[in-house]
Design a protein around this motif. Structure first.
Motif, mmCIF file in Angstrom:
data_model
loop_
_atom_site.group_PDB
_atom_site.id
_atom_site.type_symbol
_atom_site.label_atom_id
_atom_site.label_comp_id
_atom_site.label_asym_id
_atom_site.label_seq_id
_atom_site.Cartn_x
_atom_site.Cartn_y
_atom_site.Cartn_z
ATOM 1 N N UNK A 7 25.912 1.883 -1.971
ATOM 2 C CA UNK A 7 25.415 2.486 -3.320
ATOM 3 C C UNK A 7 25.668 3.986 -3.031
ATOM 4 N N UNK A 8 25.692 4.534 -4.366
ATOM 5 C CA UNK A 8 25.919 5.929 -4.364
ATOM 6 C C UNK A 8 24.641 6.660 -4.567
ATOM 7 N N UNK A 26 26.065 5.417 0.463
ATOM 8 C CA UNK A 26 25.092 4.810 1.466
ATOM 9 C C UNK A 26 25.001 3.053 1.664
ATOM 10 N N UNK A 27 24.373 2.718 2.420
ATOM 11 C CA UNK A 27 24.500 1.352 2.637
ATOM 12 C C UNK A 27 23.279 1.041 2.990
ATOM 13 N N UNK A 28 22.524 -0.346 2.412
ATOM 14 C CA UNK A 28 21.702 -0.812 2.730
ATOM 15 C C UNK A 28 21.321 -2.416 2.916
ATOM 16 N N UNK A 29 20.523 -3.124 3.520
ATOM 17 C CA UNK A 29 20.653 -4.730 3.626
ATOM 18 C C UNK A 29 20.027 -5.072 2.485
ATOM 19 N N UNK A 75 16.454 10.970 -8.669
ATOM 20 C CA UNK A 75 15.976 11.735 -7.385
ATOM 21 C C UNK A 75 17.230 11.664 -6.417
ATOM 22 N N UNK A 76 17.380 12.706 -5.776
ATOM 23 C CA UNK A 76 18.448 12.786 -4.829
ATOM 24 C C UNK A 76 17.921 11.871 -3.803
ATOM 25 N N UNK A 77 19.129 11.167 -3.079
ATOM 26 C CA UNK A 77 18.922 10.174 -2.359
ATOM 27 C C UNK A 77 18.491 8.789 -2.537
ATOM 28 N N UNK A 78 18.272 8.736 -3.806
ATOM 29 C CA UNK A 78 17.976 7.265 -4.160
ATOM 30 C C UNK A 78 19.056 6.670 -5.281
ATOM 31 N N UNK A 318 33.439 5.906 -7.086
ATOM 32 C CA UNK A 318 32.461 6.277 -7.965
ATOM 33 C C UNK A 318 32.291 7.883 -8.385
ATOM 34 N N UNK A 319 32.266 8.601 -7.053
ATOM 35 C CA UNK A 319 32.343 9.980 -7.120
ATOM 36 C C UNK A 319 33.268 10.566 -7.675
#
Lengths: 341, 341
Positions: A7-8, A26-29, A75-78, A318-319
């Motif tokens: 995700x971005x 970023x990447x997350x399970x 929110x930055x980071x989210x 995307x960016x």
């Protein structure tokens, strides 16, 4: 079962024009199940709509002061939410949507979106109508429902090669209007005139006096102005509007990356010519969705409507896709394809 | 038969705030007959409406760029036309209006007006309804037809002690709205709150941050803004509008004597809150005249509506009356009484 979900995010608030370095992948399970009794669904994203208004949500002080959920501050980071088309991978157990349903909604700039059912705007029927074309409802609703155009009227469209503008201009031509568009390059002007059938078009970057140039292209005045840009172009259009002219405010891109760039249309013209200036969101016009599909399908089948899309691939793109729309890089609707249908 | 007819002219174009020395009273003989077969009528003026928009017509370069007859440029040295109420003294021989008919129309800043029948907007029925009150139709049409207010909505009115504003505020209260007005002196604020029944009012000259003050008076936002002034007040109101809020632009007095004073409402608010900004003229709403008379008569008879008029006498008083409205001298509708009914 579990997947890795790219995700971005924005690293920090963005005040002016965005740069790719403002973003991070970023990447997350993600566990592919939802809580029993909840309204949660997991959507596999297929196409993500890249829209300029998102920049406003990335600012530290969102100038739109809105309580609209999809326009709330990011929110930055989210994870970032935005309009997308996807396929239901895991349904909630309340039965409203089924696995494999095609849906349009406010999902995530990601491979997969874990969202509430309420984030689904519309279930899309499997049809000949290409999936991404559903995103054109903004242009359709804005033009027909807000501008209330009549055959023979004079229509001006700004950002006419953009996602919304090119469709508005084509709908206007198909209705029998005289249509002029403006865009930011000679190539785009050529596209508008030669391929999309606009009566005329001009490159606003080559013009100093926008009020005069509009007077030249509209010797009989403007009846409908579909505004995607705000700023000086809105002022120039208002100065050229006819009596009972209608201005629909779809976007204000000139202001998004420069908050000082406000538009000051002459309110004397607004009074004397009884001009109606109206902002709108597509979400208010979901009742015209069937009309939109029916009319647009018919136009597509007979080759009278061109859908101009600018598609890049993968969450990683995307960016650059987002940054590009502020540089006028895109021609037509900017879409990121995340997965195969 | 011949009469001497006093009339008002501007000596030269006026660019900024008008002064009495810009005007001159002239006199000319008028033969009290009209050409046979023409549409000419001679009206004996009773009441002349003194309206701020006229200043725009006195400029060398009329900024409204309009083809509307009553807003066309005024030539120095020549008679000035404006809305008035009078009595037909000499009818044309086509029989549409009779001698002694009471009429509202676009007549002359003079004792007598030689005009075309087309200049008569409306024949007024002899009734209990005071003649000058007919001029309130602008407020009625603008509020009910343009703002489309609902009971319980929050209404903001600028120049609330002015000709139009005070009536709009009172109509809004009678409909069951929450109403706040702004005006330019403490006396006017007191009048609005104590006599006219506004829920609240403030003196804008004592406020620095108009957006904040409006947020204070409208903790739940503004649904309807009836704008008579433009400029910063319009910006502040737009920043405080609720979703689907309506702004009716009736006048732009802040801009009339200072063309640089444009308003730059935030178009992002217009989009996100789907705000509708609309200019209007009373002439477009003559169809609601019977409603206006009926409803207003009923309110007047039960004492629920106050008509605030500021009347001076004689053609000679027109220049000072006109200059005074730009200084905020008037309370309520400014009228010059030219002759007894």
């Amino acid at each position: 079962m579990e997947v890795s979900n790219k995700y971005v995010v924005v690293k920090h608030h963005i005040q002016d024009a965005p740069e790719e370095s403002d973003f991070e992948i970023k990447s997350r399970a993600l566990i592919l199940s939802v809580d029993s009794g909840s309204n949660d669904v997991i959507v596999k994203n297929l196409y993500i709509s890249i829209d300029p208004y998102q920049i406003n949500r990335m600012k530290s002080n969102d100038p739109s002061q809105t309580s609209i959920s999809f326009a709330a501050p990011i929110t930055p980071g989210e994870a970032i939410d935005g309009v997308a088309i996807g396929k239901v991978l895991v349904a909630s157990d309340n039965g409203k949507f089924q696995k494999d349903d095609l849906v349009m909604g406010v999902f995530t700039w990601a491979e997969y979106s874990l969202v509430k059912e309420e984030s689904i705007i519309k279930k899309l029927e499997p049809s000949e109508f290409p999936l991404t074309y559903h995103l054109g409802v903004l242009a359709y609703a804005g033009f027909f429902e807000v501008c209330k155009p009549q055959k023979g009227e004079n229509v001006f469209v700004s950002a006419a090669c953009g996602a919304v503008g090119n469709l508005v201009g084509q709908y206007a031509k198909l209705l029998g209007c005289y249509v002029v568009g403006c865009a930011g390059s000679q190539d785009k002007v050529t596209l508008l005139k030669d391929k999309l059938g606009f009566d005329d078009a001009f490159n606003y970057k080559e013009e100093k006096d926008l009020t005069s140039i509009l007077a030249r292209y509209f010797p009989n005045g403007i009846d409908v102005y579909f505004d995607n840009v705000g700023g000086e172009m809105l002022e120039a259009a208002v100065a050229n509007m006819n009596t009972f002219g209608r201005v629909s405010i779809c976007g204000v891109i000139s202001q998004y990356t420069d908050a000082e760039k406000r538009s000051s249309p002459n309110m004397l013209n607004v009074v004397y010519n009884r001009i109606n200036i109206r902002g709108f969101l597509a979400a208010d016009f979901m009742n015209v969705f069937p009309d939109f599909i029916a009319k647009t399908s018919a136009y597509l089948q007979t080759g009278r409507l061109h859908v101009i899309e600018d598609v890049s691939s993968g969450v990683e793109s995307i960016p650059s896709a987002f940054v590009g729309i502020f540089n006028g890089n895109n021609v037509g609707k900017k879409i990121v394809k995340v997965a195969e249908e």
